[in-house]
Motif scaffolding. Structure first.
Motif, PDB file in Angstrom:
ATOM      1  N   MET A   6       9.278  -2.322  -3.107  1.00 13.76           N
ATOM      2  CA  MET A   6       9.645  -2.412  -4.679  1.00 13.76           C
ATOM      3  C   MET A   6       9.526  -4.173  -5.321  1.00 13.76           C
ATOM      4  O   MET A   6       9.910  -5.191  -4.479  1.00 13.76           O
ATOM      5  N   SER A   7       9.063  -3.987  -6.465  1.00 12.64           N
ATOM      6  CA  SER A   7       8.778  -5.209  -6.966  1.00 12.64           C
ATOM      7  C   SER A   7       9.234  -5.185  -8.440  1.00 12.64           C
ATOM      8  O   SER A   7       8.934  -4.251  -9.178  1.00 12.64           O
ATOM      9  N   LEU A   8       9.949  -6.189  -8.782  1.00 11.59           N
ATOM     10  CA  LEU A   8      10.289  -6.296 -10.355  1.00 11.59           C
ATOM     11  C   LEU A   8       9.382  -7.568 -10.847  1.00 11.59           C
ATOM     12  O   LEU A   8       9.213  -8.569 -10.637  1.00 11.59           O
ATOM     13  N   ILE A   9       8.674  -6.966 -12.007  1.00  9.21           N
ATOM     14  CA  ILE A   9       7.917  -7.844 -12.564  1.00  9.21           C
ATOM     15  C   ILE A   9       8.628  -8.372 -13.923  1.00  9.21           C
ATOM     16  O   ILE A   9       8.770  -7.314 -14.969  1.00  9.21           O
ATOM     17  N   THR A  10       8.618  -9.399 -14.328  1.00 11.54           N
ATOM     18  CA  THR A  10       9.055  -9.863 -15.384  1.00 11.54           C
ATOM     19  C   THR A  10       7.989 -11.008 -16.194  1.00 11.54           C
ATOM     20  O   THR A  10       8.074 -11.942 -16.089  1.00 11.54           O
ATOM     21  N   PRO A  11       7.193 -10.367 -17.270  1.00 13.61           N
ATOM     22  CA  PRO A  11       6.566 -11.034 -18.015  1.00 13.61           C
ATOM     23  C   PRO A  11       7.287 -11.480 -19.428  1.00 13.61           C
ATOM     24  O   PRO A  11       8.460 -11.287 -19.616  1.00 13.61           O
ATOM     25  N   LYS A  12       6.334 -12.007 -20.235  1.00  7.66           N
ATOM     26  CA  LYS A  12       6.987 -12.368 -21.744  1.00  7.66           C
ATOM     27  C   LYS A  12       7.017 -11.212 -22.459  1.00  7.66           C
ATOM     28  O   LYS A  12       8.043 -10.945 -23.195  1.00  7.66           O
ATOM     29  N   TRP A  13       5.855 -10.371 -22.111  1.00  8.99           N
ATOM     30  CA  TRP A  13       5.674  -9.187 -23.350  1.00  8.99           C
ATOM     31  C   TRP A  13       5.448  -8.052 -22.457  1.00  8.99           C
ATOM     32  O   TRP A  13       4.569  -8.281 -21.510  1.00  8.99           O
ATOM     33  N   ILE A  14       5.764  -6.725 -22.990  1.00  6.09           N
ATOM     34  CA  ILE A  14       5.242  -5.624 -22.102  1.00  6.09           C
ATOM     35  C   ILE A  14       4.561  -4.574 -23.019  1.00  6.09           C
ATOM     36  O   ILE A  14       5.301  -4.370 -24.098  1.00  6.09           O
ATOM     37  N   LEU A  15       3.613  -4.160 -23.091  1.00  6.73           N
ATOM     38  CA  LEU A  15       2.887  -3.489 -23.928  1.00  6.73           C
ATOM     39  C   LEU A  15       2.580  -1.977 -23.208  1.00  6.73           C
ATOM     40  O   LEU A  15       1.607  -1.776 -22.373  1.00  6.73           O
ATOM     41  N   ASN A  25      11.459  -9.668 -23.240  1.00  8.72           N
ATOM     42  CA  ASN A  25      12.373  -9.886 -22.475  1.00  8.72           C
ATOM     43  C   ASN A  25      12.933  -8.678 -21.602  1.00  8.72           C
ATOM     44  O   ASN A  25      14.185  -8.320 -21.610  1.00  8.72           O
ATOM     45  N   HIS A  26      11.939  -7.817 -21.259  1.00 12.09           N
ATOM     46  CA  HIS A  26      11.880  -6.916 -20.408  1.00 12.09           C
ATOM     47  C   HIS A  26      11.173  -6.895 -19.132  1.00 12.09           C
ATOM     48  O   HIS A  26      10.439  -7.654 -18.819  1.00 12.09           O
ATOM     49  N   SER A  27      11.800  -6.110 -18.067  1.00 11.98           N
ATOM     50  CA  SER A  27      11.106  -6.026 -16.720  1.00 11.98           C
ATOM     51  C   SER A  27      10.683  -4.776 -16.375  1.00 11.98           C
ATOM     52  O   SER A  27      11.129  -3.747 -16.919  1.00 11.98           O
ATOM     53  N   LEU A  28       9.691  -4.633 -15.693  1.00 12.17           N
ATOM     54  CA  LEU A  28       9.296  -3.388 -14.980  1.00 12.17           C
ATOM     55  C   LEU A  28       9.370  -3.378 -13.298  1.00 12.17           C
ATOM     56  O   LEU A  28       8.972  -4.376 -12.723  1.00 12.17           O
ATOM     57  N   LEU A  29       9.710  -2.161 -12.937  1.00 13.94           N
ATOM     58  CA  LEU A  29       9.995  -1.938 -11.284  1.00 13.94           C
ATOM     59  C   LEU A  29       8.907  -1.225 -10.882  1.00 13.94           C
ATOM     60  O   LEU A  29       8.724  -0.074 -11.437  1.00 13.94           O
ATOM     61  N   ILE A  30       8.461  -1.479 -10.153  1.00 15.26           N
ATOM     62  CA  ILE A  30       7.230  -0.948  -9.085  1.00 15.26           C
ATOM     63  C   ILE A  30       7.873  -0.165  -7.809  1.00 15.26           C
ATOM     64  O   ILE A  30       8.480  -0.940  -7.315  1.00 15.26           O
ATOM     65  N   ILE A  35       5.812   3.766 -11.144  1.00 14.50           N
ATOM     66  CA  ILE A  35       6.721   2.863 -12.214  1.00 14.50           C
ATOM     67  C   ILE A  35       8.136   3.520 -12.066  1.00 14.50           C
ATOM     68  O   ILE A  35       8.248   4.547 -12.501  1.00 14.50           O
ATOM     69  N   LYS A  36       9.037   2.617 -11.578  1.00 13.77           N
ATOM     70  CA  LYS A  36      10.568   3.127 -11.350  1.00 13.77           C
ATOM     71  C   LYS A  36      11.273   2.957 -12.486  1.00 13.77           C
ATOM     72  O   LYS A  36      12.212   3.770 -12.872  1.00 13.77           O
ATOM     73  N   ASP A  37      11.061   1.999 -13.378  1.00  8.95           N
ATOM     74  CA  ASP A  37      11.930   1.708 -14.275  1.00  8.95           C
ATOM     75  C   ASP A  37      11.278   0.710 -15.356  1.00  8.95           C
ATOM     76  O   ASP A  37      10.510  -0.317 -14.864  1.00  8.95           O
ATOM     77  N   ILE A  38      11.911   0.642 -16.647  1.00 11.29           N
ATOM     78  CA  ILE A  38      11.429  -0.235 -17.598  1.00 11.29           C
ATOM     79  C   ILE A  38      12.666  -0.772 -18.391  1.00 11.29           C
ATOM     80  O   ILE A  38      13.297   0.055 -18.845  1.00 11.29           O
ATOM     81  N   LEU A  39      13.209  -1.907 -18.371  1.00  9.78           N
ATOM     82  CA  LEU A  39      14.570  -2.202 -18.794  1.00  9.78           C
ATOM     83  C   LEU A  39      14.506  -3.626 -19.350  1.00  9.78           C
ATOM     84  O   LEU A  39      14.004  -4.338 -18.745  1.00  9.78           O
ATOM     85  N   PRO A  40      15.723  -3.854 -20.122  1.00  9.55           N
ATOM     86  CA  PRO A  40      15.859  -5.477 -20.365  1.00  9.55           C
ATOM     87  C   PRO A  40      15.917  -6.057 -18.981  1.00  9.55           C
ATOM     88  O   PRO A  40      16.486  -5.781 -17.898  1.00  9.55           O
ATOM     89  N   LYS A 367       4.861   7.400 -14.134  1.00  7.09           N
ATOM     90  CA  LYS A 367       3.526   7.092 -13.980  1.00  7.09           C
ATOM     91  C   LYS A 367       3.137   6.436 -12.905  1.00  7.09           C
ATOM     92  O   LYS A 367       3.949   5.475 -12.433  1.00  7.09           O
ATOM     93  N   GLN A 368       1.833   6.313 -12.463  1.00 11.58           N
ATOM     94  CA  GLN A 368       1.229   5.656 -11.614  1.00 11.58           C
ATOM     95  C   GLN A 368       1.262   4.182 -11.834  1.00 11.58           C
ATOM     96  O   GLN A 368       1.047   3.755 -13.161  1.00 11.58           O
ATOM     97  N   ALA A 369       1.450   3.200 -10.969  1.00 11.41           N
ATOM     98  CA  ALA A 369       1.751   1.784 -11.141  1.00 11.41           C
ATOM     99  C   ALA A 369       0.442   1.176 -11.117  1.00 11.41           C
ATOM    100  O   ALA A 369      -0.162   0.470 -10.556  1.00 11.41           O
TER     101      ALA A 369
END
Length: 439
Positions: A6-15, A25-30, A35-40, A367-369
């Motif tokens: 598992m990896s939590l990716i924290t960028p400035k923007w998520i499109l 100010n969101h992060s994405l979890l692989i 893709i397991k989660d997208i949340l603040p 979906k696939q990461a």
């Protein structure tokens, strides 16, 4: 339960491209390959406190690019013949070179070189129409690259086979070999209306239905192709293929620089996807695909680079930029194909064209990461008012910072993770020296 993968990716923007919102100010979890989660981000750090976090300040996280048309192994012919019209380029230079040099080894080496270039520039899925598709697919599988490989079908012999029957037999064999592979699909690639007669086209359609395989064909690439077909048969190539029953939602028509209302109506009725290769078409002076008009007529349009022998790169960011600008000039409408639409053509529209929109093309839980990050810490991207605008109009492939395919990290801090770059360069130069010496 958390895993080491598992990896939590924290960028400035998520499109995400699931809607038109740009998340901040969101992060994405692989989690492994999905893709397991997208949340603040504040919630993500509380919910997944022990997960490895990858912080990407001032970067944009987005779906990987889907390159919907190319000839990967032709990377070894890059720069071999330039500044020529299509048929001269093919008949005097490319086809003779292929006849002399194309082999299983050539395809493996050229595909490896192409995959490295594509990964470094943010492509996470590519569509390839070339000889020896099984060997090309083997390379993609080895390096963890997602791809759809279309075996060519033509009326005449090539190093790949003696004619349509042998080509089709080999394509089916490749399909059987990879039909359960999570990253690889095999399809039929009838080369073009002027190189494939009626019976093989009918056979391809019947087998595609039977085996659930996609079809890709070069279509209406030049004005001469259409004029010649009308003079000889009384029908445009699109009408002929319609009458032969080839068209369906599993068909991608590549180039389409010549499209009138009849063509657009056919594409819309049968759900045919158009693959736009703007830079290759410009370089070969093939014409201008009317992508804005096609979209206004309900036709899905996606992007491809074509092969490096006619482009001469595999840069989907460049294709986005060129497609967006060219569309405005062709339509004589500055609002045609805005930046966000160009991004969709390079991602989710491509996934739809390949029948993979439920797996890739947008960032959505489940979906696939297949994910990339674009680094805006660059003088060319300062200041940032709109990161989507910068992505299309200001950025370059050198700003691709991280790349994941099915959750596997392929590019980290702009460097390939699984390739020996020097060995690749030495290998390609060795091919170039052999090819040059034979001219």
């Amino acid at each position: 339960m958390q895993t080491e993968q598992m990896s939590l990716i924290t960028p400035k923007w998520i499109l995400t491209l699931e809607n038109d919102d740009l998340l901040e100010n969101h992060s994405l979890l692989i989690d492994q390959h999905i893709i397991k989660d997208i949340l603040p981000t504040t919630d993500a750090r509380e919910t997944y406190p022990s997960t490895k976090e990858i912080e990407l300040p001032n970067q944009l996280l987005m779906p990987g690019f889907v390159n919907c048309h190319g000839h990967a192994a032709m990377n070894l012919f890059k720069g071999l013949a330039d500044d020529l019209p299509l048929m001269t380029w093919l008949e005097k230079h490319i086809w003779p070179a292929e006849g002399q040099w194309v082999s299983e080894e050539f395809v493996k080496d050229g595909t490896k070189l192409a995959i490295a270039e594509m990964l470094k520039s943010g492509t996470t899925c590519f569509s390839d129409m070339y000889f020896f598709p099984e060997q090309a697919a083997d390379v993609a599988a080895e390096y963890g690259m997602r791809g759809v490989f279309y075996g060519p079908v033509m009326d005449f012999p090539t190093p790949y086979g003696s004619g349509p029957d042998e080509y089709i037999e080999k394509i089916i064999k490749a399909h059987d070999h990879f039909k359960h592979h999570p990253l690889i699909d095999i399809g039929f690639g009838p080369h073009a209306p002027y190189t494939v007669s009626d019976e093989p086209i009918k056979q391809v359609r019947a087998l595609a239905d039977q085996l659930n395989m996609p079809i890709q064909i070069h279509l209406h690439e030049t004005e001469f192709e259409v004029i010649d077909a009308v003079e000889k048969t009384g029908h445009r190539p699109s009408e002929r293929l319609r009458d032969l029953g080839l068209f369906g939602e599993d068909v991608q028509a590549v180039h389409v620089t010549q499209a009138n209302q009849t063509d657009m109506d056919i594409f819309h009725k049968y759900g045919v996807h158009v693959i736009h290769c703007p830079e290759s078409n410009l370089k070969l002076a093939s014409g201008f695909c009317p992508i804005y008009a096609l979209q206004q007529n309900g036709v899905n349009v996606a992007l491809g680079t074509d092969g490096s022998a006619s482009n001469n790169d595999l840069d989907m960011m460049g294709e986005m930029h060129t497609a967006a600008l060219l569309a405005k000039a062709v339509a004589q409408n500055a609002s045609a194909i805005p930046a966000l639409e160009a991004v969709k053509m390079a991602t989710i529209n491509g996934a739809k064209a390949l029948g993979k929109e439920t797996e890739i093309g947008s960032l959505k839980v489940g979906k696939q990461a297949d994910i990339i990050s674009i680094d805006f810490n660059d003088i060319a991207c300062t200041p940032v008012y709109d990161p989507i605008s910068h992505l299309v109009y200001s950025s370059s492939r050198s700003q691709v910072d991280h790349v994941w395919v099915a959750g596997k990290l392929q590019v980290k801090n702009k460097q390939l993770c699984h390739f020996n770059v020097q060995q690749l360069m030495d290998m390609s130069q060795s091919w170039a020296e052999k090819i040059q010496a034979s001219k």
